[in-house]
Write an enzyme that holds these catalytic residues in place. Structure first.
Site, PDB file in Angstrom:
ATOM      1  N   TYR A  58     -37.278  12.368 -28.080  1.00 51.51           N
ATOM      2  CA  TYR A  58     -36.155  12.868 -27.282  1.00 51.51           C
ATOM      3  C   TYR A  58     -36.036  14.380 -27.421  1.00 51.51           C
ATOM      4  CZ  TYR A  58     -35.025   7.870 -27.360  1.00 51.51           C
ATOM      5  OH  TYR A  58     -35.096   6.497 -27.269  1.00 51.51           O
ATOM      6  N   HIS A 116     -42.194   3.386 -31.468  1.00 53.70           N
ATOM      7  CA  HIS A 116     -41.483   3.515 -30.178  1.00 53.70           C
ATOM      8  C   HIS A 116     -42.021   2.549 -29.114  1.00 53.70           C
ATOM      9  CE1 HIS A 116     -38.908   6.732 -27.968  1.00 53.70           C
ATOM     10  NE2 HIS A 116     -38.732   5.561 -27.440  1.00 53.70           N
TER      11      HIS A 116
HETATM   12  N1  LIG Z   1     -36.799   2.459 -27.310  1.00 54.90           N
HETATM   13  C1  LIG Z   1     -36.897   2.909 -26.087  1.00 54.90           C
HETATM   14  O1  LIG Z   1     -37.976   2.916 -25.483  1.00 54.90           O
HETATM   15  C2  LIG Z   1     -35.664   3.433 -25.413  1.00 54.90           C
HETATM   16  C3  LIG Z   1     -35.660   3.657 -24.031  1.00 54.90           C
HETATM   17  C4  LIG Z   1     -34.473   4.098 -23.443  1.00 54.90           C
HETATM   18  C5  LIG Z   1     -33.345   4.302 -24.231  1.00 54.90           C
HETATM   19  N2  LIG Z   1     -33.387   4.121 -25.590  1.00 54.90           N
HETATM   20  C6  LIG Z   1     -32.208   4.359 -26.458  1.00 54.90           C
HETATM   21  O2  LIG Z   1     -31.096   3.659 -25.912  1.00 54.90           O
HETATM   22  C7  LIG Z   1     -30.047   4.586 -25.640  1.00 54.90           C
HETATM   23  C8  LIG Z   1     -29.226   4.145 -24.450  1.00 54.90           C
HETATM   24  O3  LIG Z   1     -30.013   4.064 -23.281  1.00 54.90           O
HETATM   25  P1  LIG Z   1     -29.965   5.167 -22.109  1.00 54.90           P
HETATM   26  O4  LIG Z   1     -29.518   6.455 -22.618  1.00 54.90           O
HETATM   27  O5  LIG Z   1     -31.306   5.065 -21.452  1.00 54.90           O
HETATM   28  O6  LIG Z   1     -28.954   4.555 -21.062  1.00 54.90           O
HETATM   29  P2  LIG Z   1     -27.434   3.984 -21.098  1.00 54.90           P
HETATM   30  O7  LIG Z   1     -26.853   4.074 -22.434  1.00 54.90           O
HETATM   31  O8  LIG Z   1     -27.495   2.661 -20.402  1.00 54.90           O
HETATM   32  O9  LIG Z   1     -26.706   4.987 -20.090  1.00 54.90           O
HETATM   33  C9  LIG Z   1     -26.504   6.339 -20.388  1.00 54.90           C
HETATM   34  C10 LIG Z   1     -25.908   6.999 -19.158  1.00 54.90           C
HETATM   35  O10 LIG Z   1     -24.662   6.373 -18.830  1.00 54.90           O
HETATM   36  C11 LIG Z   1     -23.611   7.328 -18.853  1.00 54.90           C
HETATM   37  N3  LIG Z   1     -22.439   6.698 -19.509  1.00 54.90           N
HETATM   38  C12 LIG Z   1     -22.292   6.358 -20.800  1.00 54.90           C
HETATM   39  N4  LIG Z   1     -21.103   5.763 -21.018  1.00 54.90           N
HETATM   40  C13 LIG Z   1     -20.482   5.720 -19.823  1.00 54.90           C
HETATM   41  C14 LIG Z   1     -19.228   5.240 -19.387  1.00 54.90           C
HETATM   42  N5  LIG Z   1     -18.359   4.669 -20.241  1.00 54.90           N
HETATM   43  N6  LIG Z   1     -18.899   5.374 -18.072  1.00 54.90           N
HETATM   44  C15 LIG Z   1     -19.771   5.932 -17.208  1.00 54.90           C
HETATM   45  N7  LIG Z   1     -20.974   6.408 -17.548  1.00 54.90           N
HETATM   46  C16 LIG Z   1     -21.335   6.312 -18.853  1.00 54.90           C
HETATM   47  C17 LIG Z   1     -24.124   8.513 -19.638  1.00 54.90           C
HETATM   48  O11 LIG Z   1     -23.609   9.724 -19.125  1.00 54.90           O
HETATM   49  P3  LIG Z   1     -22.751  10.754 -20.060  1.00 54.90           P
HETATM   50  O12 LIG Z   1     -23.609  11.104 -21.225  1.00 54.90           O
HETATM   51  O13 LIG Z   1     -22.513  11.880 -19.108  1.00 54.90           O
HETATM   52  O14 LIG Z   1     -21.501  10.011 -20.438  1.00 54.90           O
HETATM   53  C18 LIG Z   1     -25.631   8.466 -19.351  1.00 54.90           C
HETATM   54  O15 LIG Z   1     -25.930   9.106 -18.139  1.00 54.90           O
HETATM   55  C19 LIG Z   1     -30.797   5.903 -25.416  1.00 54.90           C
HETATM   56  O16 LIG Z   1     -29.933   7.021 -25.438  1.00 54.90           O
HETATM   57  C20 LIG Z   1     -31.799   5.826 -26.525  1.00 54.90           C
HETATM   58  O17 LIG Z   1     -31.201   6.147 -27.770  1.00 54.90           O
HETATM   59  C21 LIG Z   1     -34.527   3.652 -26.181  1.00 54.90           C
END
Ligand SMILES: NC(=O)c1ccc[n+]([C@@H]2O[C@H](COP(=O)([O-])OP(=O)(O)OC[C@H]3O[C@@H](n4cnc5c(N)ncnc54)[C@H](OP(=O)(O)O)[C@@H]3O)[C@@H](O)[C@H]2O)c1
Length: 282
Positions: A58, A116
């Site tokens: 990241y 990962h």
């Molecule tokens: N292992 C892997 O391959 C992998 C892949 C993807 C993700 N991940 C991990 O999983 C975590 C979560 O997944 P993600 O970041 O892909 O997606 P997510 O958590 O599903 O969504 C994040 C998005 O939603 C918004 N958001 C968060 N809370 C909200 C709410 N209450 N209302 C409206 N919008 C909201 C955030 O914007 P704002 O920040 O502007 O609030 C951001 O744009 C990642 O950050 C990472 O740590 C791991």
């Protein structure tokens, strides 16, 4: 609502972690956002979301630096998860990558260190490196990410492979494929699933049925999407937000009490899988 304690889940070694933590993908990309990102993570810690998920990938280390700032002076309350790139996951590369992550995070240990996704290095070598890191106290436990059921079976067959502590995969209302096989497979072996992109990176909260059912429950669409996952045994969710207000909103998803009728309406809008689908990745 924040008076409801966050339920915990036991990792295979008995460590208790909260079922809702904080993601960090896209943090550390832009210096002008750093203060907000750190404040949001700290607000999340104050609310009990003490599991923080990050990765060397990241922002090419930038997110780990943000996390390092956010946890400074309060390391002991945090359960820290980071990940090694598959191309670094050789016997020696894993150890070097971990040491670099530790230095960016400003700590002497990672609580859970994940591969990962699968790459070309043999799983046996990565596991050997993970066990070496464990023995030296640099990590407390290790796991994998983006592993489908056949990958998990292969992993369990290598020496010490059964010590896997978690599998982090894409799982949300619009990505229910793992319910067919991987989720029950992990549940029956007490291997927690960490559901990443639990609100589909913000996309599913615009779905009309989610909006309708959320409103009927005095909840927000994001809370409903998280509550759907929190209803499942053995699942940890890690929503990412750079907003302290949204961190509080997401944390309150633990208090939702959704009726059977509303769960059925969600099943109709987002049907569970009826056959095996290969694991999806983002
Ligand atoms: N292992 C892997 O391959 C992998 C892949 C993807 C993700 N991940 C991990 O999983 C975590 C979560 O997944 P993600 O970041 O892909 O997606 P997510 O958590 O599903 O969504 C994040 C998005 O939603 C918004 N958001 C968060 N809370 C909200 C709410 N209450 N209302 C409206 N919008 C909201 C955030 O914007 P704002 O920040 O502007 O609030 C951001 O744009 C990642 O950050 C990472 O740590 C791991």
């Amino acid at each position: 609502m924040q008076d409801d304690p966050i339920p915990t889940i036991s990792l295979p070694d008995g460590t208790e972690v909260p079922v809702i933590g904080q993601g960090t993908w896209n943090m550390g990309e832009n210096a002008s956002e750093a203060k907000r990102e750190i404040e949001s993570l700290r607000a999340g810690l104050d609310l009990g979301m003490v599991l923080i998920d990050t990765a060397e990938m990241y922002a090419e280390g930038g997110a780990e630096r943000i996390v390092g700032e956010a946890i400074r002076g309060r390391r002991d309350e945090v359960f820290l998860v980071s990940k090694v790139y598959p191309w670094n996951a050789s016997r020696t590369g894993t150890i070097e990558a971990c040491e670099s992550s530790l230095s960016r995070l400003g700590t002497d240990r990672i609580d859970l260190y994940l591969l990962h996704w699968r790459g070309d290095h043999p799983l046996a070598e990565t596991v050997e490196a993970f066990e070496t890191l464990k023995a030296s106290g640099k990590i407390r436990a290790w796991g994998v990410s983006n592993f489908d059921t056949d990958d998990m079976e292969e992993l369990l067959a290598v020496p010490a492979g059964k010590k896997v502590a978690a599998n982090q995969v894409l799982y949300n209302l619009s990505r229910r494929g793992i319910e067919f096989d991987l989720l029950p497979w992990c549940q029956s072996r007490n291997i927690p699933i960490m559901a990443y992109s639990p609100i589909e990176q913000g996309r599913i909260i615009r779905h009309p049925e989610i909006i309708r059912i959320a409103k009927a429950n005095q909840a927000t669409p994001a809370q409903l999407a998280l509550a759907f996952l929190l209803e499942r045994d053995g699942v940890i969710v890690i929503p990412k937000t750079s907003s302290a207000a949204r961190a509080a909103e997401n944390r309150d998803a633990v208090s939702l009490d959704i009726s059977d009728e509303d769960w059925a309406a969600l099943d109709a809008a987002f049907p569970p899988p009826s056959r095996k689908k290969p694991l999806e990745m983002l």
